[in-house]
Design a protein around this motif. Structure first.
Motif, PDB file in Angstrom:
ATOM      1  N   HIS A  97      -2.801  53.203 -48.760  1.00 60.75           N
ATOM      2  CA  HIS A  97      -2.814  53.791 -50.095  1.00 60.75           C
ATOM      3  C   HIS A  97      -1.514  54.556 -50.290  1.00 60.75           C
ATOM      4  CE1 HIS A  97      -6.961  52.581 -50.290  1.00 60.75           C
ATOM      5  NE2 HIS A  97      -7.151  53.148 -49.107  1.00 60.75           N
ATOM      6  N   HIS A  98      -0.758  54.160 -51.310  1.00 59.74           N
ATOM      7  CA  HIS A  98       0.581  54.716 -51.534  1.00 59.74           C
ATOM      8  C   HIS A  98       0.604  55.869 -52.535  1.00 59.74           C
ATOM      9  CE1 HIS A  98       1.931  51.216 -49.335  1.00 59.74           C
ATOM     10  NE2 HIS A  98       1.307  50.452 -50.199  1.00 59.74           N
ATOM     11  N   ARG A  99      -0.244  55.791 -53.550  1.00 58.12           N
ATOM     12  CA  ARG A  99      -0.291  56.829 -54.576  1.00 58.12           C
ATOM     13  C   ARG A  99      -1.622  56.740 -55.299  1.00 58.12           C
ATOM     14  NH1 ARG A  99       4.682  55.907 -58.199  1.00 58.12           N
ATOM     15  NH2 ARG A  99       3.831  57.695 -59.278  1.00 58.12           N
ATOM     16  N   GLY A 100      -1.931  57.740 -56.079  1.00 57.37           N
ATOM     17  CA  GLY A 100      -3.211  57.795 -56.774  1.00 57.37           C
ATOM     18  C   GLY A 100      -3.098  57.391 -58.228  1.00 57.37           C
ATOM     19  N   ALA A 101      -4.270  57.159 -58.824  1.00 55.84           N
ATOM     20  CA  ALA A 101      -4.374  56.895 -60.264  1.00 55.84           C
ATOM     21  C   ALA A 101      -5.564  57.697 -60.770  1.00 55.84           C
ATOM     22  CB  ALA A 101      -4.573  55.415 -60.532  1.00 55.84           C
ATOM     23  N   ARG A 102      -5.434  58.264 -61.971  1.00 53.51           N
ATOM     24  CA  ARG A 102      -6.507  59.080 -62.545  1.00 53.51           C
ATOM     25  C   ARG A 102      -7.185  58.436 -63.742  1.00 53.51           C
ATOM     26  NH1 ARG A 102      -7.037  64.035 -60.545  1.00 53.51           N
ATOM     27  NH2 ARG A 102      -5.363  64.860 -59.273  1.00 53.51           N
ATOM     28  N   SER A 103      -6.559  57.425 -64.324  1.00 52.56           N
ATOM     29  CA  SER A 103      -7.139  56.806 -65.518  1.00 52.56           C
ATOM     30  C   SER A 103      -6.580  55.401 -65.693  1.00 52.56           C
ATOM     31  CB  SER A 103      -6.824  57.653 -66.757  1.00 52.56           C
ATOM     32  OG  SER A 103      -5.421  57.696 -66.961  1.00 52.56           O
ATOM     33  N   GLY A 104      -7.131  54.712 -66.670  1.00 53.82           N
ATOM     34  CA  GLY A 104      -6.639  53.385 -67.018  1.00 53.82           C
ATOM     35  C   GLY A 104      -7.221  52.287 -66.156  1.00 53.82           C
ATOM     36  N   LEU A 105      -6.541  51.164 -66.195  1.00 48.24           N
ATOM     37  CA  LEU A 105      -6.916  49.992 -65.410  1.00 48.24           C
ATOM     38  C   LEU A 105      -5.935  49.825 -64.265  1.00 48.24           C
ATOM     39  CD1 LEU A 105      -7.630  47.161 -68.038  1.00 48.24           C
ATOM     40  CD2 LEU A 105      -9.295  48.338 -66.618  1.00 48.24           C
ATOM     41  N   VAL A 106      -6.443  49.376 -63.136  1.00 50.59           N
ATOM     42  CA  VAL A 106      -5.569  48.944 -62.049  1.00 50.59           C
ATOM     43  C   VAL A 106      -5.660  47.424 -61.975  1.00 50.59           C
ATOM     44  CG1 VAL A 106      -5.735  51.105 -60.774  1.00 50.59           C
ATOM     45  CG2 VAL A 106      -7.333  49.251 -60.248  1.00 50.59           C
ATOM     46  N   LEU A 119      -8.599  29.664 -40.987  1.00 50.58           N
ATOM     47  CA  LEU A 119      -8.330  31.047 -41.397  1.00 50.58           C
ATOM     48  C   LEU A 119      -7.461  31.066 -42.649  1.00 50.58           C
ATOM     49  CD1 LEU A 119      -7.390  32.824 -38.032  1.00 50.58           C
ATOM     50  CD2 LEU A 119      -9.546  32.987 -39.274  1.00 50.58           C
ATOM     51  N   ALA A 120      -7.697  32.075 -43.483  1.00 48.76           N
ATOM     52  CA  ALA A 120      -6.841  32.307 -44.646  1.00 48.76           C
ATOM     53  C   ALA A 120      -6.586  33.811 -44.730  1.00 48.76           C
ATOM     54  CB  ALA A 120      -7.501  31.812 -45.925  1.00 48.76           C
ATOM     55  N   SER A 121      -5.323  34.192 -44.869  1.00 44.45           N
ATOM     56  CA  SER A 121      -4.953  35.605 -44.999  1.00 44.45           C
ATOM     57  C   SER A 121      -4.205  35.812 -46.302  1.00 44.45           C
ATOM     58  CB  SER A 121      -4.062  36.048 -43.833  1.00 44.45           C
ATOM     59  OG  SER A 121      -4.770  35.999 -42.626  1.00 44.45           O
ATOM     60  N   TYR A 122      -4.556  36.885 -46.986  1.00 50.57           N
ATOM     61  CA  TYR A 122      -3.943  37.231 -48.263  1.00 50.57           C
ATOM     62  C   TYR A 122      -3.426  38.655 -48.236  1.00 50.57           C
ATOM     63  CZ  TYR A 122      -5.695  33.066 -50.608  1.00 50.57           C
ATOM     64  OH  TYR A 122      -5.917  31.775 -50.985  1.00 50.57           O
ATOM     65  N   GLU A 123      -2.316  38.880 -48.924  1.00 48.98           N
ATOM     66  CA  GLU A 123      -1.853  40.222 -49.221  1.00 48.98           C
ATOM     67  C   GLU A 123      -2.325  40.529 -50.633  1.00 48.98           C
ATOM     68  OE1 GLU A 123       2.186  42.635 -48.815  1.00 48.98           O
ATOM     69  OE2 GLU A 123       2.289  41.111 -50.394  1.00 48.98           O
ATOM     70  N   VAL A 124      -2.885  41.721 -50.815  1.00 50.19           N
ATOM     71  CA  VAL A 124      -3.346  42.141 -52.133  1.00 50.19           C
ATOM     72  C   VAL A 124      -2.608  43.431 -52.491  1.00 50.19           C
ATOM     73  CG1 VAL A 124      -5.317  42.737 -53.576  1.00 50.19           C
ATOM     74  CG2 VAL A 124      -5.617  41.148 -51.644  1.00 50.19           C
ATOM     75  N   VAL A 125      -1.930  43.403 -53.618  1.00 48.25           N
ATOM     76  CA  VAL A 125      -1.204  44.571 -54.108  1.00 48.25           C
ATOM     77  C   VAL A 125      -1.943  45.091 -55.338  1.00 48.25           C
ATOM     78  CG1 VAL A 125       0.973  45.403 -55.082  1.00 48.25           C
ATOM     79  CG2 VAL A 125       0.991  43.722 -53.216  1.00 48.25           C
ATOM     80  N   VAL A 126      -2.294  46.364 -55.301  1.00 47.23           N
ATOM     81  CA  VAL A 126      -2.974  47.020 -56.418  1.00 47.23           C
ATOM     82  C   VAL A 126      -1.956  47.922 -57.110  1.00 47.23           C
ATOM     83  CG1 VAL A 126      -4.879  48.522 -57.115  1.00 47.23           C
ATOM     84  CG2 VAL A 126      -5.179  46.941 -55.178  1.00 47.23           C
ATOM     85  N   THR A 127      -1.805  47.738 -58.421  1.00 47.60           N
ATOM     86  CA  THR A 127      -0.839  48.506 -59.200  1.00 47.60           C
ATOM     87  C   THR A 127      -1.529  49.189 -60.377  1.00 47.60           C
ATOM     88  OG1 THR A 127      -0.272  46.561 -60.534  1.00 47.60           O
ATOM     89  CG2 THR A 127       1.117  47.011 -58.611  1.00 47.60           C
ATOM     90  N   ASP A 128      -0.864  50.240 -60.888  1.00 48.32           N
ATOM     91  CA  ASP A 128      -1.380  50.901 -62.089  1.00 48.32           C
ATOM     92  C   ASP A 128      -0.777  50.236 -63.325  1.00 48.32           C
ATOM     93  OD1 ASP A 128       1.225  51.952 -62.382  1.00 48.32           O
ATOM     94  OD2 ASP A 128       0.645  53.963 -61.728  1.00 48.32           O
ATOM     95  N   GLU A 129      -1.085  50.775 -64.480  1.00 51.54           N
ATOM     96  CA  GLU A 129      -0.626  50.173 -65.740  1.00 51.54           C
ATOM     97  C   GLU A 129       0.882  50.242 -65.929  1.00 51.54           C
ATOM     98  OE1 GLU A 129      -4.487  50.526 -68.608  1.00 51.54           O
ATOM     99  OE2 GLU A 129      -3.315  52.361 -68.336  1.00 51.54           O
ATOM    100  N   ASP A 130       1.555  51.117 -65.173  1.00 49.92           N
ATOM    101  CA  ASP A 130       3.017  51.210 -65.233  1.00 49.92           C
ATOM    102  C   ASP A 130       3.687  50.335 -64.180  1.00 49.92           C
ATOM    103  OD1 ASP A 130       2.976  53.050 -67.363  1.00 49.92           O
ATOM    104  OD2 ASP A 130       2.746  54.734 -65.964  1.00 49.92           O
ATOM    105  N   GLY A 131       2.888  49.599 -63.415  1.00 48.61           N
ATOM    106  CA  GLY A 131       3.440  48.730 -62.378  1.00 48.61           C
ATOM    107  C   GLY A 131       3.702  49.428 -61.056  1.00 48.61           C
ATOM    108  N   ASN A 132       3.287  50.692 -60.924  1.00 45.44           N
ATOM    109  CA  ASN A 132       3.458  51.411 -59.658  1.00 45.44           C
ATOM    110  C   ASN A 132       2.467  50.891 -58.619  1.00 45.44           C
ATOM    111  OD1 ASN A 132       5.428  53.339 -60.648  1.00 45.44           O
ATOM    112  ND2 ASN A 132       3.735  54.227 -61.798  1.00 45.44           N
TER     113      ASN A 132
END
Length: 151
Positions: A97-106, A119-132
């Motif tokens: 976890h790199h940073r937090g979010a308080r509102s909106g959609l991720v 086997l299958a491996s995936y990287e999943v990147v979660v970003t906020d509405e500003d792309g962070n």
């Protein structure tokens, strides 16, 4: 090694998969978390999730919610890669976890790291509405034949 020879579905097929996965979410944890699929193919799975309702007592997006989003996306990608008559079962997941979010959609975006026969491996990147970038996760799934249906 990722097999890049697989073709992406057509936009119509992708739209059908998105509708299918959104419909299949009824009554599941994905529905409870508010996860909505946006794209679905073995090469890229994208979904959104609201922060509201998925936060911890300090008002930030709960880290476990990010992991639920990541596992959902990685498992769907692995199942699509596995193909008909096969299933994907989660073996391992981790998250930073790199940073937090308080509102909106991720938004979670899953892309394959390795797509094999078992086997299958995936990287999943979660970003906020500003792309962070909020979270980076890796999920590995076992691919196996479906259990025969009881007669």
């Amino acid at each position: 090694m990722t097999d890049t020879s697989a073709q992406s579905p057509t936009p119509a097929a992708d739209a059908e998969l998105v509708k299918l996965f959104n419909d299949m979410s009824a009554g599941t944890l994905s529905e409870r978390m508010g996860i909505t699929f946006v794209e679905a193919s073995p090469q890229r799975i994208v979904a959104t999730m609201p922060v509201e309702g998925n936060n911890q007592p300090y008002g930030l997006l709960h880290g476990g919610a990010s992991v639920v989003l990541a596992e959902t996306l990685g498992s769907v990608g692995a199942a699509l890669h596995a193909g008909e008559g096969r299933i994907a079962v989660g073996l391992d997941i981790n998250a930073t976890h790199h940073r937090g979010a308080r509102s909106g959609l991720v938004t979670g975006t899953a892309t394959p790291l390795s797509l094999g026969r078992t086997l299958a491996s995936y990287e999943v990147v979660v970003t906020d509405e500003d792309g962070n970038r909020l979270c980076t996760s890796r999920i590995t799934c076992l691919l196996r034949d479906s259990a025969p249906k009881a007669q």
